[in-house]
Design an enzyme around this catalytic site. Sequence first.
Site, PDB file in Angstrom:
ATOM      1  N   GLY A  76      -1.415  34.040  30.107  1.00  0.00           N
ATOM      2  CA  GLY A  76      -2.562  33.240  30.534  1.00  0.00           C
ATOM      3  C   GLY A  76      -2.366  31.828  29.989  1.00  0.00           C
ATOM      4  O   GLY A  76      -2.004  31.653  28.816  1.00  0.00           O
ATOM      5  N   ALA A  77      -2.606  30.838  30.843  1.00  0.00           N
ATOM      6  CA  ALA A  77      -2.225  29.461  30.515  1.00  0.00           C
ATOM      7  C   ALA A  77      -2.808  28.940  29.186  1.00  0.00           C
ATOM      8  O   ALA A  77      -2.060  28.514  28.299  1.00  0.00           O
ATOM      9  CB  ALA A  77      -2.588  28.551  31.685  1.00  0.00           C
ATOM     10  N   ARG A 104       8.099  29.811  28.814  1.00  0.00           N
ATOM     11  CA  ARG A 104       7.609  30.022  30.188  1.00  0.00           C
ATOM     12  C   ARG A 104       7.428  28.635  30.828  1.00  0.00           C
ATOM     13  O   ARG A 104       6.916  27.727  30.173  1.00  0.00           O
ATOM     14  CB  ARG A 104       6.288  30.816  30.210  1.00  0.00           C
ATOM     15  CG  ARG A 104       6.446  32.268  29.747  1.00  0.00           C
ATOM     16  CD  ARG A 104       5.222  33.094  30.088  1.00  0.00           C
ATOM     17  NE  ARG A 104       5.161  33.446  31.496  1.00  0.00           N
ATOM     18  CZ  ARG A 104       4.121  34.070  32.057  1.00  0.00           C
ATOM     19  NH1 ARG A 104       3.063  34.378  31.333  1.00  0.00           N
ATOM     20  NH2 ARG A 104       4.124  34.366  33.344  1.00  0.00           N
ATOM     21  N   ASP A 134      -2.650  27.751  36.409  1.00  0.00           N
ATOM     22  CA  ASP A 134      -1.631  27.453  35.397  1.00  0.00           C
ATOM     23  C   ASP A 134      -1.239  25.984  35.398  1.00  0.00           C
ATOM     24  O   ASP A 134      -0.738  25.467  34.397  1.00  0.00           O
ATOM     25  CB  ASP A 134      -0.384  28.317  35.618  1.00  0.00           C
ATOM     26  CG  ASP A 134      -0.693  29.750  35.237  1.00  0.00           C
ATOM     27  OD1 ASP A 134      -1.313  30.454  36.047  1.00  0.00           O
ATOM     28  OD2 ASP A 134      -0.360  30.136  34.097  1.00  0.00           O
ATOM     29  N   ASN A 177      -1.157  29.120  40.601  1.00  0.00           N
ATOM     30  CA  ASN A 177      -1.756  30.271  39.905  1.00  0.00           C
ATOM     31  C   ASN A 177      -0.932  31.515  40.252  1.00  0.00           C
ATOM     32  O   ASN A 177       0.036  31.443  41.016  1.00  0.00           O
ATOM     33  CB  ASN A 177      -3.232  30.431  40.294  1.00  0.00           C
ATOM     34  CG  ASN A 177      -3.953  31.408  39.385  1.00  0.00           C
ATOM     35  OD1 ASN A 177      -3.840  31.329  38.164  1.00  0.00           O
ATOM     36  ND2 ASN A 177      -4.687  32.355  39.946  1.00  0.00           N
ATOM     37  N   LYS A 178      -1.343  32.628  39.701  1.00  0.00           N
ATOM     38  CA  LYS A 178      -0.620  33.893  39.866  1.00  0.00           C
ATOM     39  C   LYS A 178      -0.265  34.165  41.323  1.00  0.00           C
ATOM     40  O   LYS A 178      -1.076  33.923  42.215  1.00  0.00           O
ATOM     41  CB  LYS A 178      -1.498  35.023  39.309  1.00  0.00           C
ATOM     42  CG  LYS A 178      -0.920  36.415  39.359  1.00  0.00           C
ATOM     43  CD  LYS A 178       0.454  36.534  38.760  1.00  0.00           C
ATOM     44  CE  LYS A 178       0.558  35.981  37.369  1.00  0.00           C
ATOM     45  NZ  LYS A 178       1.973  35.790  36.920  1.00  0.00           N
TER      46      LYS A 178
HETATM   47  O1  MRU Z   1       1.688  35.456  34.268  1.00  0.00           O
HETATM   48  P1  MRU Z   1       0.359  35.293  33.615  1.00  0.00           P
HETATM   49  O2  MRU Z   1      -0.370  36.571  33.414  1.00  0.00           O
HETATM   50  O3  MRU Z   1       0.441  34.457  32.358  1.00  0.00           O
HETATM   51  O4  MRU Z   1      -0.467  34.438  34.657  1.00  0.00           O
HETATM   52  C1  MRU Z   1      -1.768  34.057  34.349  1.00  0.00           C
HETATM   53  C2  MRU Z   1      -2.491  33.454  35.479  1.00  0.00           C
HETATM   54  O5  MRU Z   1      -1.948  33.256  36.542  1.00  0.00           O
HETATM   55  C3  MRU Z   1      -3.906  33.040  35.225  1.00  0.00           C
HETATM   56  O6  MRU Z   1      -4.654  33.119  36.390  1.00  0.00           O
HETATM   57  C4  MRU Z   1      -3.906  31.591  34.726  1.00  0.00           C
HETATM   58  O7  MRU Z   1      -3.071  31.450  33.615  1.00  0.00           O
HETATM   59  C5  MRU Z   1      -5.239  31.113  34.382  1.00  0.00           C
HETATM   60  S1  MRU Z   1      -5.765  31.859  32.900  1.00  0.00           S
HETATM   61  C6  MRU Z   1      -7.189  31.280  32.331  1.00  0.00           C
END
Ligand code: MRU
Length: 353
Positions: A48-49, A90, A238, A248-249
Amino acid sequence: MFDTRSIYWENDQICMINQIVLPGEFKIEHYDNWKDVVAAIKTMVIRGAPAIGAAAAFGMAMAARNSRASTVETMQADLQVAHDQLAASRPTAVNLFWALKRMAKLVHGKNWAGVDELRAALLHEAQCIADEDVEVNKRMGAHGAALVPQKATINTHCNAGSLATVFWGTALGVVRSAWEQGKDIHVFVDETRPRLQGARLTAWELKQLGIPHTVFSDGASGHNMRRRGVDLCVVGSDRIAANGDVANKIGTYNLAVVAKENGVPFYVAAPWSTVDMSLMHGDLIPIEARGEDEGAVIEGGRVMPEGSPAGNPAFDVTPNYLVTGIVTEYGVLRQPYAVSLRKLADQIEAGER
Ligand code: MRU
């Protein structure tokens, strides 16, 4: 009530909720070496970012603690090594680089009296980054909650909750704030292939909070919008480019397209630390490619035939015209984002916000 921070510093250790073993097990990992923090980010013990931004900051504080340097110059060299490895953990979430930049500015920003002073300052800065994240999320939650009708079905993707931040969450923080205002909410949770952050983590958080929810396979969102009525979508991010394109994801873009097709408002909730004004548009955002096995292997077995390759881009970019509003700690930004983001950036730079 779920009130544990995803990351905190205690007894000279960095403590993290292990997000790999949830929801089966709630386990706190303890790290006393910055190299383990790099590994924890890579393997997604923490993800998560905003959460990985805080992890990088605490990683730098730990690097200072681990360093045996007796002069400030030698410690600065040690810190550079840690900085570079944390930065390589990352690529997509800009919060990681934002936090490292803030820590690096401190490392080189003053004539330190000695290594202990620098150590203490780095730990203090990391604590500030963590504390500020909680405060920022709550402000964002209040702005976002105003967009949620009294009775609402909300579709979300991935996990943008407390676990993805230090505490409270971005997109899920909006849901939590609206829920605490007494709104009648049901959350449709995209399971979020391949890592299942929705099914494993978002559902777990919502269950802890007692917020009604249902997990659906990612492909169900179009059907749900047509048949069951979704009032709005809210997701995290992100990295947001200067024109409002949103990384985003993986699968977020699909959800946004389906939302547009069905006239469902599509909101992005993200702190200002997620905005990257140095990138003019979303095609410039680096997209992490993760290992094939994350998608290809289910319950220990390969799903597709040997020899059929599996791609695994971890993020996608939703073009700005599909985004109804960007919820930040400063309020809700509207299109055209190239203008509203620039205006806010100028105000922040001028110290007016
Ligand atoms: O690969 P991840 O689980 O780190 O990806 C996270 C996301 O895509 C979240 O939606 C994003 O970081 C926002 S978190 C507040």
